[in-house]
Scaffold this motif. Structure first.
Motif, PDB file in Angstrom:
ATOM      1  N   LEU A 181       0.805  -1.199   0.000  1.00 14.53           N
ATOM      2  CA  LEU A 181       0.000   0.000   0.000  1.00 14.53           C
ATOM      3  C   LEU A 181       0.845   1.259   0.000  1.00 14.53           C
ATOM      4  N   HIS A 182       2.066   1.234   0.595  1.00 18.27           N
ATOM      5  CA  HIS A 182       2.854   2.445   0.740  1.00 18.27           C
ATOM      6  C   HIS A 182       3.788   2.660  -0.437  1.00 18.27           C
ATOM      7  N   LEU A 183       4.151   1.633  -1.149  1.00 14.37           N
ATOM      8  CA  LEU A 183       4.990   1.726  -2.329  1.00 14.37           C
ATOM      9  C   LEU A 183       4.263   1.025  -3.453  1.00 14.37           C
ATOM     10  N   PRO A 184       3.400   1.720  -4.159  1.00  8.30           N
ATOM     11  CA  PRO A 184       2.591   1.059  -5.165  1.00  8.30           C
ATOM     12  C   PRO A 184       3.359   0.566  -6.374  1.00  8.30           C
ATOM     13  N   THR A 185       4.601   0.996  -6.570  1.00  5.34           N
ATOM     14  CA  THR A 185       5.385   0.523  -7.699  1.00  5.34           C
ATOM     15  C   THR A 185       6.679  -0.103  -7.210  1.00  5.34           C
ATOM     16  N   LEU A 186       6.966  -1.284  -7.695  1.00  2.00           N
ATOM     17  CA  LEU A 186       8.198  -2.004  -7.397  1.00  2.00           C
ATOM     18  C   LEU A 186       8.956  -2.193  -8.694  1.00  2.00           C
ATOM     19  N   SER A 187      10.178  -1.671  -8.746  1.00  2.00           N
ATOM     20  CA  SER A 187      11.014  -1.815  -9.941  1.00  2.00           C
ATOM     21  C   SER A 187      12.131  -2.797  -9.659  1.00  2.00           C
ATOM     22  N   VAL A 188      12.289  -3.764 -10.537  1.00  2.00           N
ATOM     23  CA  VAL A 188      13.343  -4.761 -10.362  1.00  2.00           C
ATOM     24  C   VAL A 188      14.050  -4.993 -11.685  1.00  2.00           C
ATOM     25  N   GLN A 189      15.253  -5.528 -11.586  1.00  2.00           N
ATOM     26  CA  GLN A 189      15.992  -5.910 -12.771  1.00  2.00           C
ATOM     27  C   GLN A 189      15.602  -7.328 -13.175  1.00  2.00           C
ATOM     28  N   GLU A 190      15.564  -7.540 -14.470  1.00  2.00           N
ATOM     29  CA  GLU A 190      15.289  -8.884 -14.982  1.00  2.00           C
ATOM     30  C   GLU A 190      16.273  -9.881 -14.363  1.00  2.00           C
ATOM     31  N   GLY A 191      15.744 -10.994 -13.907  1.00  2.00           N
ATOM     32  CA  GLY A 191      16.570 -12.024 -13.304  1.00  2.00           C
ATOM     33  C   GLY A 191      16.633 -11.954 -11.790  1.00  2.00           C
ATOM     34  N   ASP A 192      16.312 -10.791 -11.216  1.00  2.00           N
ATOM     35  CA  ASP A 192      16.283 -10.662  -9.759  1.00  2.00           C
ATOM     36  C   ASP A 192      15.028 -11.326  -9.206  1.00  2.00           C
ATOM     37  N   ASN A 193      15.045 -11.547  -7.903  1.00  2.00           N
ATOM     38  CA  ASN A 193      13.835 -12.026  -7.225  1.00  2.00           C
ATOM     39  C   ASN A 193      13.010 -10.822  -6.776  1.00  2.00           C
ATOM     40  N   SER A 194      11.693 -10.953  -6.821  1.00  2.00           N
ATOM     41  CA  SER A 194      10.787  -9.879  -6.405  1.00  2.00           C
ATOM     42  C   SER A 194       9.985 -10.337  -5.198  1.00  2.00           C
ATOM     43  N   ILE A 195       9.723  -9.409  -4.312  1.00  2.00           N
ATOM     44  CA  ILE A 195       8.868  -9.688  -3.170  1.00  2.00           C
ATOM     45  C   ILE A 195       7.808  -8.603  -3.103  1.00  2.00           C
ATOM     46  N   ILE A 196       6.567  -9.016  -3.201  1.00  2.00           N
ATOM     47  CA  ILE A 196       5.449  -8.083  -3.115  1.00  2.00           C
ATOM     48  C   ILE A 196       4.709  -8.386  -1.821  1.00  2.00           C
ATOM     49  N   ASN A 197       4.482  -7.350  -1.030  1.00  2.00           N
ATOM     50  CA  ASN A 197       3.882  -7.515   0.287  1.00  2.00           C
ATOM     51  C   ASN A 197       2.444  -7.030   0.321  1.00  2.00           C
ATOM     52  N   CYS A 198       1.697  -7.588   1.259  1.00  2.00           N
ATOM     53  CA  CYS A 198       0.289  -7.217   1.402  1.00  2.00           C
ATOM     54  C   CYS A 198      -0.097  -7.374   2.869  1.00  2.00           C
ATOM     55  N   ALA A 199      -0.746  -6.353   3.406  1.00  2.00           N
ATOM     56  CA  ALA A 199      -1.299  -6.433   4.750  1.00  2.00           C
ATOM     57  C   ALA A 199      -2.797  -6.642   4.620  1.00  2.00           C
ATOM     58  N   TYR A 200      -3.312  -7.707   5.202  1.00  2.00           N
ATOM     59  CA  TYR A 200      -4.752  -7.929   5.096  1.00  2.00           C
ATOM     60  C   TYR A 200      -5.450  -7.471   6.360  1.00  2.00           C
ATOM     61  N   SER A 201      -6.765  -7.380   6.263  1.00  2.07           N
ATOM     62  CA  SER A 201      -7.473  -6.636   7.306  1.00  2.07           C
ATOM     63  C   SER A 201      -8.171  -7.491   8.355  1.00  2.07           C
ATOM     64  N   ASN A 202      -8.582  -8.691   7.998  1.00  3.93           N
ATOM     65  CA  ASN A 202      -9.457  -9.448   8.886  1.00  3.93           C
ATOM     66  C   ASN A 202      -8.739 -10.690   9.425  1.00  3.93           C
TER      67      ASN A 202
END
Lengths: 113, 113
Positions: free
Chosen positions: A6-27
């Motif tokens: 929610l705080h960083l809506p865009t994640l930029s990575v280099q091809e071949g790197d690993n990506s981690i996308i985070n999410c805080a849920y509410s319930n």
């Protein structure tokens, strides 16, 4: 690269790197979680899901981690490719009555060559 | 073969008009949904039908009226369109109401001027 969703809506990575996308849920009672991928001009596409009785689930190049203590979900993409560029949504199911998916705000993943 | 299809893909209309969006799924699913995605990519459920019966009706203005002539079709009619109705509307389907893996259509971009 890593995103706090929610705080960083865009994640930029280099091809071949690993990506981690985070999410805080509410319930804290949510019993099922899904990650969707939405490419530009298309509808959301199912990637991977996880039930609340699990803390990790692996797919092809993707892994979802669930931390119920802090109500946190993450999607890890190994060896990120240009085709992974999209907006990623987490969704939680509110139990009780008919099942209903509640979607998070989404994180845009931009993969650079 | 297209699993979930929507028509039209784009819809531009003036305030006050009435318009319809059609959705069809050829997956043999029992449950269908309408979602609204706003300009910030926030995706929110509006309605859900299970085998032609309305099971989820979120807080949506009554200008929006879904209709399911059979379980393979779910149409959305909108009366007296307002500027705030501009969004992308997605139809989705799932095997049944207990199955949370939803298949989304390509979306209909509605622009109200």
């Amino acid at each position: 690269g890593e995103s706090v969703g929610l705080h960083l809506p865009t994640l930029s990575v280099q091809e071949g790197d690993n990506s981690i996308i985070n999410c805080a849920y509410s319930n804290s009672a949510s019993d099922y979680f899904i990650w969707y991928k939405q490419e530009s001009g298309k509808g959301p596409q199912f990637i991977i899901d996880i039930r609340s009785n699990m803390d990790k689930r692996q797919g092809q190049r993707v892994t979802v981690l669930l931390n119920k203590t802090v109500k946190h979900l993450s999607l890890q993409i190994a060896a990120t490719q240009p085709g992974d560029s999209a907006v990623y949504f987490c969704a939680e199911n509110f139990p009780g009555g008919y099942n209903k998916l509640i979607f998070g705000a989404g994180t845009r993943l931009a993969v650079h060559p | 073969d297209t699993a979930v299809s929507q028509t039209p893909k784009y819809l531009v209309t003036q305030m006050g008009n009435d318009k319809s969006i059609k959705c069809e799924q050829n997956l043999g699913h029992d449950t269908m949904y309408w979602y609204k995605q706003d300009s910030k990519k926030f995706l929110k459920i509006m309605f859900s039908y299970n085998n032609k019966e309305l099971i989820i009706n979120e807080t949506v203005p009554n200008r929006f009226s879904p209709k399911s002539p059979d379980k393979a079709h779910l149409n959305l009619h909108i009366n007296s369109l307002e500027l705030g109705d501009s969004a992308v509307y997605f139809c989705a389907s799932s095997q049944d109401h207990s199955d949370l893996e939803q298949y989304f259509g390509p979306g209909t971009r509605l622009t109200v001027t």
